[in-house]
Write a protein that holds these residues in place. Structure first.
Motif, PDB file in Angstrom:
ATOM      1  N   ARG A  48       0.856  -1.186   0.000  1.00  0.00           N
ATOM      2  CA  ARG A  48       0.000   0.000   0.000  1.00  0.00           C
ATOM      3  C   ARG A  48       0.889   1.232   0.000  1.00  0.00           C
ATOM      4  N   ARG A  64       1.052   5.621  -1.064  1.00  0.00           N
ATOM      5  CA  ARG A  64       0.211   6.816  -1.091  1.00  0.00           C
ATOM      6  C   ARG A  64      -0.556   6.914  -2.411  1.00  0.00           C
ATOM      7  N   GLN A  65       0.064   6.469  -3.511  1.00  0.00           N
ATOM      8  CA  GLN A  65      -0.554   6.559  -4.837  1.00  0.00           C
ATOM      9  C   GLN A  65      -1.563   5.441  -5.091  1.00  0.00           C
TER      10      GLN A  65
END
Length: 87
Positions: A48, A50-51
């Motif tokens: 996972r 941020r994008q």
């Protein structure tokens, strides 16, 4: 309540219909990729960022007894294809 993080660690990513592999849970966020015969061809790891969610294709290298990262992909299908065709 289920969060995205919970889904990443427990649910195997959905692959395209007809993909000749299956995923078996190995650890939270990590799945073994098995071919049609049931042989492990590598691992798929969800990351996972941020994008969004990335999928890492990993393969065990027996000579060095370590895992080697083959690449990070936005699609689990692309990561699995990398394992299937990069032999």
């Amino acid at each position: 309540m289920t969060t995205l993080t919970d889904d990443l660690t427990t649910q195997a990513p959905a692959l395209q219909a007809g993909t000749p592999v299956r995923l078996a849970a190995a650890a939270p966020g990590l799945w073994r990729v098995l071919d049609a015969r049931g042989l492990i061809i590598g691992h798929l790891e969800s990351l996972r960022l941020r994008q969004g969610v990335r999928y890492r294709a990993r393969r065990f290298h027996s000579a060095s007894r370590t895992f080697r990262d083959l690449g990070d992909f936005w699609s689990p299908d692309d990561a699995v294809d990398c394992l299937r065709f990069a032999r």
